[in-house]
Design a protein around this motif. Structure first.
Motif, PDB file in Angstrom:
ATOM      1  N   ARG A 171     -13.777   7.315  22.308  1.00  0.00           N
ATOM      2  CA  ARG A 171     -12.367   7.591  22.603  1.00  0.00           C
ATOM      3  C   ARG A 171     -11.617   7.730  21.288  1.00  0.00           C
ATOM      4  O   ARG A 171     -12.117   7.346  20.232  1.00  0.00           O
ATOM      5  N   GLU A 172     -10.432   8.261  21.360  1.00  0.00           N
ATOM      6  CA  GLU A 172      -9.628   8.452  20.168  1.00  0.00           C
ATOM      7  C   GLU A 172      -9.069   7.123  19.670  1.00  0.00           C
ATOM      8  O   GLU A 172      -8.917   6.162  20.421  1.00  0.00           O
ATOM      9  N   GLY A 173      -8.775   7.096  18.385  1.00  0.00           N
ATOM     10  CA  GLY A 173      -8.114   5.938  17.811  1.00  0.00           C
ATOM     11  C   GLY A 173      -9.022   4.823  17.345  1.00  0.00           C
ATOM     12  O   GLY A 173      -8.526   3.777  16.909  1.00  0.00           O
ATOM     13  N   LEU A 174     -10.340   5.003  17.433  1.00  0.00           N
ATOM     14  CA  LEU A 174     -11.245   3.953  16.962  1.00  0.00           C
ATOM     15  C   LEU A 174     -11.246   3.910  15.441  1.00  0.00           C
ATOM     16  O   LEU A 174     -11.120   4.939  14.778  1.00  0.00           O
ATOM     17  N   PRO A 175     -11.418   2.732  14.854  1.00  0.00           N
ATOM     18  CA  PRO A 175     -11.443   2.627  13.387  1.00  0.00           C
ATOM     19  C   PRO A 175     -12.696   3.302  12.827  1.00  0.00           C
ATOM     20  O   PRO A 175     -13.755   3.295  13.460  1.00  0.00           O
ATOM     21  N   PRO A 176     -12.601   3.871  11.637  1.00  0.00           N
ATOM     22  CA  PRO A 176     -13.741   4.587  11.060  1.00  0.00           C
ATOM     23  C   PRO A 176     -14.788   3.647  10.483  1.00  0.00           C
ATOM     24  O   PRO A 176     -14.487   2.536  10.038  1.00  0.00           O
ATOM     25  N   ALA A 177     -16.034   4.113  10.506  1.00  0.00           N
ATOM     26  CA  ALA A 177     -17.149   3.379   9.895  1.00  0.00           C
ATOM     27  C   ALA A 177     -17.986   4.358   9.088  1.00  0.00           C
ATOM     28  O   ALA A 177     -18.063   5.548   9.417  1.00  0.00           O
TER      29      ALA A 177
END
Length: 348
Positions: free
Chosen positions: A48-54
């Protein structure tokens, strides 16, 4: 050229194409050109949108494929990308031929700066663990959390099984090794690597073994394969000898990000005894030990590593914040209310 030198490697723009790199279902590859280096980036569309980057960084001789299993398990928690370090996977050699830990760290930092994705949840395995430790120490603004799987940090008593890898750093050894093993098949090489890196090579599925053999066949056709291996091995050895502020243990102590350390009890390359030293060195750390794992726990026990990472996020308050944001979007029909009571559009 003397007999101890590695063969000349042509510039990246004239290197031959030797075959396609495997892309698992749900993954995609893209090439990113940066000053002095071109990186291949493997990613999965986030759940989904808005997840923190890794960002995931592999070890010596590895590639972004080493993270595929873990990436799939975490695609509902983070927006994950994995790099092929310069000279590995599908990334060509760096323009300056710098395979030091600092050189690799510089490539990671350049990518994060250029992409604007920082701060990220940063993962590293083996050599990638040394690289990401350095990144987290010198650029804390780029790192939310740090997860290290069998990081290659200096040891006084090196594992006996790691000695051959270290010998690659000696001028001429890589060239000699290629001559001595010229008749080895890709299958033989892969079995040797798996016996060295896995706590139990029997955990590798037949499909996983076939994929590894195909990737080995592709890499052996690359004119810079052994050069990248030898120079990166030399980079690790050199990093082990650095003192002062550039020492990896000194830099570990400077890391501010919450850190997850994962060590395998059957690791033949990084001593299991180093786990407690690492836990003391990183100021905000949690340690997970897997007695049956080898050097690549994220490939052998991806579910366990994924669970440990989720617990790290929970303790850091990240998962709770994600749930609150998601609930806010659901309650307001795509709009969130800030602390002042004003309505703000949620744009991805």
């Amino acid at each position: 050229m003397s007999s101890t030198e590695l063969p000349f490697v042509p510039p990246a723009n004239v290197l031959p194409k030797v075959g396609t790199v495997r892309v698992a279902e749900g993954e995609r590859l893209r090439s990113v050109e940066l000053p002095g280096v071109t990186l291949t980036v493997r990613s999965r569309p986030p759940a989904r949108e808005g997840l923190p980057p890794a960002l995931y960084v592999h070890g010596l001789g590895g590639s972004s494929q080493n993270w595929s299993a873990l990436m799939a398990l975490l695609d509902g928690v983070v927006d994950g990308e994995a790099l092929d370090l310069p000279g590995f996977g599908d990334s060509p050699p760096p323009d300056d031929g710098n395979y030091s830990v600092t050189g690799h760290a510089r490539a990671v930092i350049r990518y994060l700066d250029a992409s604007g994705r920082g701060p990220v949840h940063l993962f590293g395995n083996s050599l990638g663990g040394a690289i990401t430790t350095r990144v987290a120490a010198v650029r804390p603004d780029l790192v939310r959390t740090l997860t290290l799987v069998s990081p290659a940090l200096p040891e006084i008593r090196v594992q006996r099984a790691a000695v051959p890898t270290g010998l690659l750093a000696v001028p001429g050894v890589a060239l000699l090794f290629t001559r001595l093993t010229r008749e080895w098949t890709a299958e033989q090489r892969v079995r040797g690597v798996m016996a060295l890196c896995y706590g139990d090579p029997g955990r590798v599925t037949p499909e996983g073994f076939r994929n590894a053999v195909q990737e080995m066949e592709r890499r052996l056709r690359l004119p810079y394969f052994w050069d990248a291996m030898a120079r990166s091995a030399r980079g690790i050895v050199n990093a082990y000898t650095l003192g002062g502020q550039q020492g990896l243990w000194r830099q570990a102590a400077r890391v501010l990000a919450p850190t997850l350390l994962v060590y395998g009890g059957r690791d033949q390359l990084v001593g299991f005894r180093m786990a407690q030293k690492a836990a003391r060195a990183f100021r905000d750390s949690r340690l997970v030990t897997l007695p049956d794992a080898g050097h690549v726990a994220m490939m052998e026990y991806p579910e366990t590593v994924a669970l440990a990472f989720r617990e790290l996020l929970e303790d850091a308050g990240e998962l709770g914040a994600q749930r609150a944001r998601r609930a806010g979007r659901e309650d307001t029909g795509g709009h969130a209310v800030d602390e002042e009571g004003t309505d703000e559009s949620m744009g991805g």
